[in-house]
Each structure stands twice: as structure tokens, then as C-alpha cells.
Design a protein around this motif. Structure first.
Motif, mmCIF file in Angstrom:
data_model
loop_
_atom_site.group_PDB
_atom_site.id
_atom_site.type_symbol
_atom_site.label_atom_id
_atom_site.label_comp_id
_atom_site.label_asym_id
_atom_site.label_seq_id
_atom_site.Cartn_x
_atom_site.Cartn_y
_atom_site.Cartn_z
ATOM 1 N N GLN A 100 -6.990 6.173 23.649
ATOM 2 C CA GLN A 100 -5.989 6.753 22.749
ATOM 3 C C GLN A 100 -5.190 7.803 23.496
ATOM 4 O O GLN A 100 -5.670 8.410 24.451
ATOM 5 N N PHE A 101 -3.957 8.009 23.027
ATOM 6 C CA PHE A 101 -3.075 8.965 23.693
ATOM 7 C C PHE A 101 -3.437 10.408 23.356
ATOM 8 O O PHE A 101 -3.255 11.300 24.168
ATOM 9 N N SER A 102 -3.893 10.652 22.154
ATOM 10 C CA SER A 102 -4.156 12.019 21.709
ATOM 11 C C SER A 102 -5.572 12.163 21.178
ATOM 12 O O SER A 102 -6.054 11.314 20.419
ATOM 13 N N ARG B 139 4.118 9.938 24.554
ATOM 14 C CA ARG B 139 3.660 8.612 24.980
ATOM 15 C C ARG B 139 4.552 8.063 26.105
ATOM 16 O O ARG B 139 4.055 7.465 27.066
ATOM 17 N N ASP C 195 5.372 12.967 19.423
ATOM 18 C CA ASP C 195 4.420 11.974 19.894
ATOM 19 C C ASP C 195 5.098 10.834 20.663
ATOM 20 O O ASP C 195 4.574 10.346 21.669
ATOM 21 N N ARG C 196 6.269 10.407 20.213
ATOM 22 C CA ARG C 196 6.988 9.320 20.892
ATOM 23 C C ARG C 196 7.344 9.724 22.320
ATOM 24 O O ARG C 196 7.190 8.946 23.257
ATOM 25 N N ARG D 211 -1.089 17.564 26.890
ATOM 26 C CA ARG D 211 -0.170 17.326 25.765
ATOM 27 C C ARG D 211 0.729 18.540 25.542
ATOM 28 O O ARG D 211 1.906 18.407 25.208
ATOM 29 N N ARG E 105 3.647 9.875 29.327
ATOM 30 C CA ARG E 105 2.360 9.416 29.856
ATOM 31 C C ARG E 105 2.543 8.084 30.591
ATOM 32 O O ARG E 105 2.020 7.872 31.692
ATOM 33 N N GLN E 106 3.298 7.189 29.974
ATOM 34 C CA GLN E 106 3.544 5.884 30.594
ATOM 35 C C GLN E 106 4.423 6.016 31.829
ATOM 36 O O GLN E 106 4.213 5.335 32.843
ATOM 37 N N PRO F 113 -3.891 4.160 27.786
ATOM 38 C CA PRO F 113 -4.392 5.534 27.899
ATOM 39 C C PRO F 113 -5.887 5.576 28.185
ATOM 40 O O PRO F 113 -6.662 4.804 27.606
#
Length: 576
Positions: A191-193, A172, A168-169, A321, A175-176, A187
Motif C-alpha cells: 500500500q502507498f500509505s 502516488r 494522495d494522487r 509522505r 512514488r511511481q 508499493p
């Protein structure tokens, strides 16, 4: 001689071509001219070297369809490049890729070659060994990936044994870094997910579109005949081959997913069915891993569908993802750990594992357990086993029917297609192996040759890590195991099985549940302190001694039953 061999040999480069063009070696996992060194000069100044190696294909009993899709794409790629004006040196060789290149360079006085760094460690090692023997070849950046090693190191720092690497780290960070599904540094959707929205079983809510098929052309038909002749002893079937082998067909498969499958992919991502084996999955992993499709292209296409509301955000994010997160994360981890070789003697301090405790029958089985090649073999795979699993992989993985409908259905699909989607890989095939205590290395090697999309960077981190917890928690915060309840909830398998998912002991009970509880009991000293395992261990503690004895008996019967069938042996490329 096949028509392809005749035609490709007739178009061999001239002496002028050899002197005046930039020569690029195209590895078997990088068939692309959309990025990398093939884009850096005009076609008239470009030459490519392609090696079709029998030695590599015989290294393992690779699925026949894996060999067909790889070799046919290789041959079609060569023809596509010729059609664009690129000079193609296509070489059939009984030796490895590295050795073949060295021989070609010496024989033809080929200038120094350029190579986009291969994804597979095994090929990189083969080429490096050839370099040590005189091959002049320069590796350049592999620009087919959606991230760089720096992205991984910026997220976690240098790899440190004992450290947990949660995907997950990294996801993220990416994505950024890329701005994918981001707005004003936040996001899209807040939320990211949206993983919680991607767990619905499929019960016919929408129609599953008919699978897009690509009938083999003359070149592919020749490859199929060659595979049956040369590799007829290998795993799986080549019948009804329908995978894309030209660039245009690869692109068509992707467009089909975008238009017809993506809208429903996320919701039913974790669902399993015996009547719709593919459901809404793209089945593009094999093309991504060959370089025919590029991850960032796919990610941007899906992000555009989300931005224009052509598909639900949860579906788009779930797909992104997998590519921008999990796929990239796993290949970096493989690189940073040298294929888990840096974990070979590592045991997480906080877990203090002990040898796996087997019943007397299981101990007998363990005596014949798989042993990885040791010593000086540079290709020998790493063998971490934090749970000390060591039983040999049983014949059910080769298609001998076990009576477990979920397992038999998925294995039959793998034999037929060389593919199944990620939840059947994790929660059926790997779940059974982990619960029983089958060798993680042997399971890894099985995935490696059985799946059309499998390469070392894919299978070693996924199977030794998430799928079996053999790495002791480097990639997963807990073992991904379950009893019959999960399989029953997420599939229709149990409704067509002789075993009752609601019974854990006694006649007709589903073995998965007994295997689950005995797995927890067997590994209690290792796993009970894991914060994500508190609830199942609390439930285990409530069971009476009488029930535990019955659960052990049921689990032991299952493992002995699975071991009672003879496993097929291969004349070449065998793991045995």
C-alpha cells in the motif's frame, strides 16, 4: 562592529574577482552548495552575493529565534564558502534584497547575477521588481525540490478554480516517478500509505531520547545580541537558542533523527504531550526550508532505513509522505494559485455559502476584524474565507493565558521555540481558530511570523487550506476540526486542565466541544452536503433545542472570554 562584520568586510572580493568569476546571488532560503549553480564550476571561478536585509526582517514581527537561525546560518554559510575558495560579497543593507542587489550592481559594476529561483514568492516578487528597475539577474531552476512543476501538472492538469486537489494522487505519482519505496512498480508493503498505523497516543511505551542541542558559537552569539538590539520588540524569545547553524551541525541533527527518532516517529506521529513536546519529530523543517538539508537526500536516507529494516516501514513511509507528498504538493499549489490569489473571488458552486452567523456578542467582535491590505500592495496576502470567518485573532496566540491547557501549552512552546509539531498546529491552534471563526488570514500571518520554519509557500496553503478550510475544499475534503474527544484521546493535555473533556455544557465543561457543535450548526448550509460530514451532522440533528441553546451559550462565553484580553502591539512589522 561585530567580529563577523569586520572579518567578512576584510575579505571582500577584488576587482579581478568581480570581473572573472561567475557571480551567484544566494537567497535567504537557499543556503546550499550541494545542488544548483554553485556546483557548476570550480570554487576558484565562483563568487556569491549574500544580502542581510534589515527591511525584510522588519516586514513582520518575525520570531526572534527565526531571525537568529536564518541570519546565523547565512553568516556561517558565507564563511563556509570562503573556506572553500569561493569569493563572498556579503552586504548589510537597510533596504530590500532586490534594491540592495541593484545598488551593489551599479556601485561595483557587478556582472549579471545568477540566482536559483527562491522558494518564497515574496522574495521572487522583490527581485522581479528590481529587475524591472535595471537589475540584471537570471533565475535558474531550483533543484532543492524533490519534484517539478511538470510533476504537478501531469497529475492534475492546469489549475482550475472549483477543482479539488487531493494530495494522495500527487504522492502516488511521485512514488511511481522516483521509485521510492517501490518494487516491481508496486508499493513496498502492498500500500502507498500507512497513515492508519501513525495515530497512536504516546503513553511512555518507549523512552524519548534527550533532544540534541547545539550551543551557540561566537558568531551565533553575536547574532543573538544583534537580534535583541535591533528586533527586541519582535515575537518570541531568543533565550536558550540551540538550533544548528553550521552545515556540519545541520547534518548531525539529521543523523540523530535517523538513528534515534525515526524508528518511533510513525507510530507516535500524531501524539501530543505536555511533558515531551517534540516527541519523535525530526525538527528539520527549518533546515529544509533554508536549503541546509535537501529533501531528496532525506527521502533516500529514510528509504534506505526501510529497505534494511533499520526502522519500521510505517515510520519511514509516514516521514517520506510528509516530504515527497505534502511538502511538495503544497508548494506547487502555492505556485499554481499565486499564493491563493487566484482563489480570491472564488466560491465552490456546490457549497453555496452564506455569511457566517454570529451571536450578538460575536457580531460586535467581528466589527474589529482583520482586513488584509488591498489595492496596489503587491505583497498583500490573499484572503479566502469560504466559511466567512472574520473574528480577530485573540491575545491567547500572543501568550496571554486562556485557561485551556492545550492551547496555553502549545502557544508557550511557540513563544519559547518558534516551533511545534504538525498536529498541535492543526488540531490545537488551527482547530480553535476554525471553531471560533477567527480570521484565516490573520491566523496565517501569525503562523508566518511565529514559526521558525514558516514562509509564504508553507503557511498560506497549509493554513488557508487544510487548517481552516478557508479555500472551500481545494486542499482538504472536509474541515479538520474536533471537539475535546480527539485532544483527550491523542494527548495528556486534558488530564492537566481545569476543564473536563467529557462535559460539553455546564460548569467545568471543555469549550472545545461546545465550539465544535456550534461550528457545525453555524456552517450547516455550507457543510451538511459534504459526504465526509454526514455522521457529525446526523449526531447534531439528534440534539434537543435545549441542549443546542446551552451549547451556543457555552461557545459564546468562550469566544467573548478569549476576546477580553488585550493583544500586544508591535512598534514595527505589526499586523494591527
Amino acid at each position: 562592529m561585530s567580529a563577523f562584520e569586520r572579518d567578512i568586510k576584510a575579505a571582500q572580493p577584488t576587482a579581478t574577482d568581480l570581473r572573472n568569476r561567475r557571480w551567484i546571488y544566494v537567497p535567504y532560503d537557499r543556503y546550499t552548495d550541494r545542488t544548483g549553480p554553485l556546483t557548476e564550476q570550480p570554487a576558484s571561478d565562483t563568487g556569491v552575493v549574500i544580502v542581510e536585509s534589515t527591511a525584510k526582517a522588519l516586514r513582520r514581527p518575525y520570531h526572534k529565534k527565526k531571525l537568529v537561525v536564518l541570519i546565523s546560518n547565512m553568516r556561517h554559510f558565507a564563511i563556509e564558502q570562503q573556506g572553500k575558495g569561493v569569493s563572498v560579497l556579503y552586504h548589510f543593507s537597510p533596504v530590500s534584497h532586490g534594491q540592495a542587489l541593484l545598488e551593489l550592481q551599479r556601485e561595483l559594476r557587478l556582472p549579471s547575477l545568477t540566482c536559483m529561483t527562491p522558494a518564497e514568492r515574496e522574495l521572487r516578487l522583490d527581485l522581479s521588481m528590481a529587475q524591472a528597475n535595471g537589475l540584471t539577474l537570471d533565475f535558474v531552476k531550483d533543484s532543492t525540490w524533490a519534484s517539478t512543476s511538470k510533476d504537478f501538472l501531469d497529475t492534475y492538469g492546469a489549475f482550475t478554480p472549483g477543482k479539488s486537489y487531493v494530495m494522495d494522487r500527487f504522492y502516488r505519482h511521485m512514488r511511481q516517478q522516483t521509485g521510492i519505496l517501490m518494487k516491481n512498480a508496486k508499493p513496498v508493503g502492498g500500500q502507498f500509505s500507512f497513515d492508519a498505523d501513525n495515530r497512536s497516543p504516546y503513553k511512555g511505551e518507549v523512552c524519548v531520547p534527550a533532544t540534541l542541542m547545539f550551543p551557540p558559537d561566537a558568531i551565533t552569539q553575536e547574532v543573538i545580541a544583534m537580534v535583541e538590539s535591533t528586533y527586541g520588540h519582535h515575537f518570541g524569545s531568543s533565550k536558550n537558542f540551540d538550533l544548528p547553524c553550521t552545515q556540519s551541525d545541520c547534518d548531525a541533527l539529521w543523523r540523530f533523527f535517523l538513528d534515534h527518532l525515526l524508528p518511533y516517529f510513525g507510530r507516535f506521529e500524531d501524539a501530543m504531550r505536555d511533558d515531551h513536546l517534540q516527541l519523535f519529530h525530526s525538527k528539520t523543517s527549518v533546515l529544509l526550508n533554508l536549503g541546509r538539508l535537501l529533501a531528496l537526500d532525506l527521502i533516500r536516507d529514510v528509504a534506505e532505513r526501510a529497505a534494511t529494516n533499520q526502522a519500521p516501514l510505517a515510520s519511514c513511509e509516514g516521514f517520506i509522505r510528509q516530504l515527497l507528498g505534502w511538502r511538495e504538493f503544497m508548494r506547487h499549489l502555492h505556485e499554481q494559485t499565486d499564493g491563493y490569489r487566484r482563489l480570491a473571488d472564488y466560491v465552490p458552486q456546490e457549497q453555496n455559502p452564506r455569511p457566517q452567523e454570529h451571536s450578538p456578542n460575536q457580531t460586535k467582535l467581528a466589527a474589529g476584524a482583520y482586513k488584509s491590505a488591498a489595492g496596489h500592495d503587491p505583497f498583500a496576502g490573499a484572503t479566502p474565507s469560504a466559511l466567512h470567518a472574520s473574528l480577530p485573532l485573540p491575545a491567547v496566540y500572543w501568550g496571554v493565558r486562556s485557561g485551556l491547557h492545550c492551547v496555553d501549552t502549545v502557544v508557550a512552546q511557540v513563544i519559547d521555540e518558534g516551533w511545534s509539531h504538525h498536529i498541535t498546529r492543526l488540531m490545537v491552534l488551527s482547530n480553535l481558530a476554525t471553531l471560533c471563526g477567527f480570521s484565516p488570514r490573520e491566523l496565517t500571518d501569525w503562523f508566518w511570523f511565529a514559526y521558525i520554519d514558516a514562509y509564504d509557500w508553507v503557511v498560506e496553503t497549509n493554513v488557508l487550506g487544510m487548517a481552516t478550510y478557508a479555500d472551500g475544499g481545494v486542499t482538504a475534503t472536509k474541515p479538520y476540526v474536533s471537539g475535546a474527544a480527539y485532544i483527550n484521546r491523542m494527548s495528556n493535555f486534558c488530564g492537566h486542565c481545569q476543564y473536563d473533556p467529557k462535559k460539553s455544557i455546564g460548569l467545568g465543561s471543555c469549550p472545545f466541544t461546545a465550539l465544535y457543535w456550534t461550528f457545525l450548526e453555524r456552517n450547516q448550509s455550507t457543510l451538511a452536503s459534504n459526504f465526509r460530514m454526514q455522521m457529525p451532522y446526523k449526531s447534531l440533528g439528534k440534539k434537543s433545542q435545549e441542549e443546542l441553546v446551552q451549547l451556543r451559550r457555552r461557545a459564546d462565553e468562550t469566544i467573548v472570554h478569549l476576546a477580553s484580553f488585550k493583544r500586544p502591539a508591535y512598534s514595527r512589522g505589526s499586523l494591527e
